[in-house]
Scaffold this motif. Sequence first.
Motif, PDB file in Angstrom:
ATOM      1  N   PHE A 205       0.622  -1.173  -0.037  1.00 25.32           N
ATOM      2  CA  PHE A 205      -0.050   0.007  -0.106  1.00 25.32           C
ATOM      3  C   PHE A 205       0.944   1.376  -0.234  1.00 25.32           C
ATOM      4  O   PHE A 205       0.386   2.180  -0.726  1.00 25.32           O
ATOM      5  CB  PHE A 205      -0.851  -0.214   0.986  1.00 25.32           C
ATOM      6  CG  PHE A 205      -1.764   0.993   1.099  1.00 25.32           C
ATOM      7  CD1 PHE A 205      -2.989   1.220   0.193  1.00 25.32           C
ATOM      8  CD2 PHE A 205      -1.608   2.280   1.934  1.00 25.32           C
ATOM      9  CE1 PHE A 205      -3.655   2.431   0.239  1.00 25.32           C
ATOM     10  CE2 PHE A 205      -2.764   3.373   2.026  1.00 25.32           C
ATOM     11  CZ  PHE A 205      -3.812   3.411   1.162  1.00 25.32           C
ATOM     12  N   GLY A 206       2.012   1.351   0.660  1.00 23.15           N
ATOM     13  CA  GLY A 206       2.831   2.349   0.917  1.00 23.15           C
ATOM     14  C   GLY A 206       3.238   2.971  -0.491  1.00 23.15           C
ATOM     15  O   GLY A 206       3.700   4.113  -0.803  1.00 23.15           O
ATOM     16  N   GLU A 207       3.406   1.856  -1.675  1.00 17.67           N
ATOM     17  CA  GLU A 207       3.706   2.323  -2.954  1.00 17.67           C
ATOM     18  C   GLU A 207       2.563   3.050  -3.811  1.00 17.67           C
ATOM     19  O   GLU A 207       2.851   3.585  -4.835  1.00 17.67           O
ATOM     20  CB  GLU A 207       4.365   1.052  -3.882  1.00 17.67           C
ATOM     21  CG  GLU A 207       5.517   0.626  -3.138  1.00 17.67           C
ATOM     22  CD  GLU A 207       5.969  -0.738  -3.637  1.00 17.67           C
ATOM     23  OE1 GLU A 207       7.397  -0.787  -4.177  1.00 17.67           O
ATOM     24  OE2 GLU A 207       5.362  -1.847  -3.203  1.00 17.67           O
ATOM     25  N   ILE A 208       1.388   2.904  -3.250  1.00 14.78           N
ATOM     26  CA  ILE A 208       0.332   3.457  -4.049  1.00 14.78           C
ATOM     27  C   ILE A 208       0.140   4.992  -3.264  1.00 14.78           C
ATOM     28  O   ILE A 208      -0.515   5.803  -4.099  1.00 14.78           O
ATOM     29  CB  ILE A 208      -1.122   2.803  -3.636  1.00 14.78           C
ATOM     30  CG1 ILE A 208      -1.033   1.298  -3.976  1.00 14.78           C
ATOM     31  CG2 ILE A 208      -2.343   3.408  -4.281  1.00 14.78           C
ATOM     32  CD1 ILE A 208      -0.603   1.034  -5.392  1.00 14.78           C
ATOM     33  N   VAL A 209       0.681   5.421  -2.191  1.00 14.15           N
ATOM     34  CA  VAL A 209       0.394   6.555  -1.474  1.00 14.15           C
ATOM     35  C   VAL A 209       0.944   7.675  -2.469  1.00 14.15           C
ATOM     36  O   VAL A 209       0.226   8.518  -2.489  1.00 14.15           O
ATOM     37  CB  VAL A 209       1.088   6.497  -0.060  1.00 14.15           C
ATOM     38  CG1 VAL A 209       1.063   8.002   0.505  1.00 14.15           C
ATOM     39  CG2 VAL A 209       0.177   5.770   0.867  1.00 14.15           C
TER      40      VAL A 209
END
Length: 318
Positions: free
Chosen positions: A281-285
């Motif tokens: 998810f952090g790479e979607i932020v």
Amino acid sequence: MTTTNTEYFGIQRKIVANMTTESWQNIPHVTYMYEPDVTKFFKEYKKLNQNRSGDEKITFNTLMLKVITEGLKAAPVMNSHIEFDRKLVRGRIDTFSDINISMPTILPNGQMMTINLRDFGNKNLDEMTAYINDVRRRAEKTNLTEAMYSVSFDNTMKNLKKGRIFQTIGRLYGANFGKCKISHFRGKAKREYESIPETERLTIKDLEQGTVTVSNIGSTYLAQRGATALLEIVPPQVCALSVGAVLEKPLVVKKSDGRKEIEARNVLPICIAFDHRALDFGEIVPFMKRLDEIFENPSVIRSWVSDSNEKELFSVVA
């Protein structure tokens, strides 16, 4: 039970059924519902077409494609393909510089086809608009069964090269025999169709796999009051997005003096699905942060039009 109708799979339904089945069988999906406030953004969008007419008009769909490409530039790993061997637990992620958007499109004859909008990361809004208009023009002159059969056959041959012999045999048999047989051009008819210049019809380049899929569900029914909560990722892509219709919802708005009030605001539901084998998810932020910036400061869209149109736009706004 009484059967009211029986319809055997044609080439379009076969392609969709095959891709979606492979998607849900092999990809660990994660989905997130992103609901930005687009009140100011939507007002700015309406100014874009104040001095435009006909094919020059920029649709909200085209504008959202541009917004999404800007988000993908901030989160480039979302614009990737994955290869993973579960037996050997080996894999790799190929991230692309080109942003080629696979966009499911309802064509003039009512059929749905996924079009590969190539190199949209480097196009401005006018170039995107012209590209999409040209796709529609060529689609009207295209035999869709023949075009989709070419894509399916090419995909089958690629699977054969990967050693998927039984799958290849099954596909070829299913396409040429039985009640689901595909009627496509052969011999002289095929040569005549292929003699049509590629500038006048859709080709395999227009229909092959892109780097990311964007579905505009909102454009199919503007009065809808829901949102996509789950959608499939088409392998080997690692991300898919679904844009809904603009909804009016009550939101808490902070005023310039610090007070908070509840107002009716325009909200745009965007479903983001990603492959958990490739992304966390952090790479979607960064993608969402970039979209937040655009929606909060929508005047940036003025810089996304051609120079001549930009000058006209500024004179109208002024």
